[in-house]
Design a protein around this motif. Structure first.
Motif, PDB file in Angstrom:
ATOM      1  N   VAL A  11      65.563  63.537  44.752  1.00  0.00           N
ATOM      2  CA  VAL A  11      66.476  62.609  45.441  1.00  0.00           C
ATOM      3  C   VAL A  11      65.746  61.641  46.131  1.00  0.00           C
ATOM      4  N   SER A  12      64.275  61.620  45.997  1.00  0.00           N
ATOM      5  CA  SER A  12      63.474  60.687  46.379  1.00  0.00           C
ATOM      6  C   SER A  12      62.121  60.254  45.841  1.00  0.00           C
ATOM      7  N   TRP A  64      67.689  55.232  54.097  1.00  0.00           N
ATOM      8  CA  TRP A  64      66.425  56.306  53.707  1.00  0.00           C
ATOM      9  C   TRP A  64      65.946  55.290  52.760  1.00  0.00           C
ATOM     10  N   ALA A  67      64.972  56.987  49.070  1.00  0.00           N
ATOM     11  CA  ALA A  67      66.103  57.791  48.349  1.00  0.00           C
ATOM     12  C   ALA A  67      66.258  57.024  46.859  1.00  0.00           C
ATOM     13  N   THR A  69      68.863  58.051  45.236  1.00  0.00           N
ATOM     14  CA  THR A  69      70.366  58.167  45.149  1.00  0.00           C
ATOM     15  C   THR A  69      70.998  57.156  45.488  1.00  0.00           C
ATOM     16  N   TYR A  70      70.169  56.033  46.137  1.00  0.00           N
ATOM     17  CA  TYR A  70      70.789  54.639  46.748  1.00  0.00           C
ATOM     18  C   TYR A  70      70.315  53.583  45.690  1.00  0.00           C
ATOM     19  N   THR A  90      62.669  57.995  56.433  1.00  0.00           N
ATOM     20  CA  THR A  90      62.056  58.839  55.223  1.00  0.00           C
ATOM     21  C   THR A  90      61.866  60.096  55.470  1.00  0.00           C
TER      22      THR A  90
END
Length: 299
Positions: A11-12, A64, A67, A69-70, A90
């Motif tokens: 995810v990051s 975040w 990330a 997921t964005y 973060t």
């Protein structure tokens, strides 16, 4: 990223910090998962805006950044448009973040046993449609043990994983993250808080944060602002304050703020499991950091 350590999970990716244009006065909130990230974001928001009435949801004000997921491009553009003092979230440890003059780096640590139980609850609250391929758990490559004590042992024994398919949640990773701040805690740009201290004296810790950030607020005003960051107040505003509300991450936004209670591990762990844990944490951290991580435990 120069000599920085790269942290990459499902995810990051800390390499995304290369794309961020820092400003003097920026605040980087770098915490292990489930150690008080949203709490610290709210405290920064209260100090920056001097009000509990935030202009937008907290996750938009303080995104975040790394990330995956964005939409990173959209996040960076949004941060570039901000004219107020920026505070960015973060879960990357300090040794994976660019060191910039005029930027303050803030971390919250927590008793790791409380953090892992809080993480398990958070994972159970994630909406199935929001789970990335590979999952989020400490052992994403294999189903976790059904027995909660055995899951705890797996978490405690796992090796640190700066690049992995998991969320990087293990005792080793949590201790390493806090240690990157602990080892530099004397530097003026570095600040380390403890979850237990926030619970015990929120106005006092908000006062300390204001000093760290060179924000001038009266004692009376700090008391008023701290009242807006109690667990119950934040839980009542879950649709504004919970992370991931824009992405419909949770089954229940309110349940993201479950209880804030510490010491639930005492109901789960027997003496053998606790002895195993203490041997493991002693391998990962020096005695002074071990003592700091466990303020309520006399050994």
């Amino acid at each position: 990223m120069g000599g920085l350590r790269r942290y990459r999970t499902v995810v990051s990716d800390s390499a995304l910090w290369d794309r961020f244009r820092f400003r003097s006065g920026d605040i980087v909130i770098s915490t292990p998962p489930k150690c008080g990230t949203t709490w610290l974001q709210m405290l920064c928001a209260l100090l920056v805006f001097d009000t509990a009435d935030l202009p937008r949801p907290l996750t938009e004000i303080s995104p975040w950044l790394d990330a995956t997921t964005y939409d990173t491009t959209a996040i960076l553009a949004g941060l570039e448009r901000q004219s107020h003092r920026r505070f960015v979230k973060t879960h990357t440890p300090l040794d994976g973040l660019p060191s910039e003059a005029g930027v303050t780096y803030v971390c919250v640590g927590r008793d790791p046993r409380d953090a892992v139980l809080s993480f398990e609850h958070a994972v159970a609250n994630i909406h199935p449609d929001a789970v990335p391929a590979g999952g989020l758990g400490p052992q994403a490559a294999a189903p976790p043990p059904a027995d909660p004590v055995e899951r705890f042992r797996v978490w405690a024994d796992a090796d640190p994983t700066p690049e992995s398919a998991s969320f990087g949640v293990s005792l080793a990773n949590l201790v390493h993250h806090v240690r990157t701040f602990w080892d530099r805690r004397g530097e003026p740009q570095i600040a380390l808080f403890h979850y237990a201290d926030l619970k015990a004296d929120l106005p006092g810790q908000l006062r300390r944060l204001a000093r760290v950030l060179s924000i001038d607020r009266s004692s009376e005003r700090l008391e008023q602002l701290a009242a807006a960051a109690t667990f119950d107040r934040m839980r009542n505003r879950a649709d504004e304050l919970a992370p991931g509300v824009d992405a419909k991450l949770w089954r229940s936004n309110t349940d993201f703020f479950r209880s804030g209670r510490s010491g639930r591990w005492r109901e789960l762990l027997d003496p053998a499991a606790l002895d195993h844990y203490h041997r493991r944490v002693a391998e990962l951290a020096p005695p002074d950091l071990v003592q700091w991580l466990h303020p309520d435990e006399a050994r």
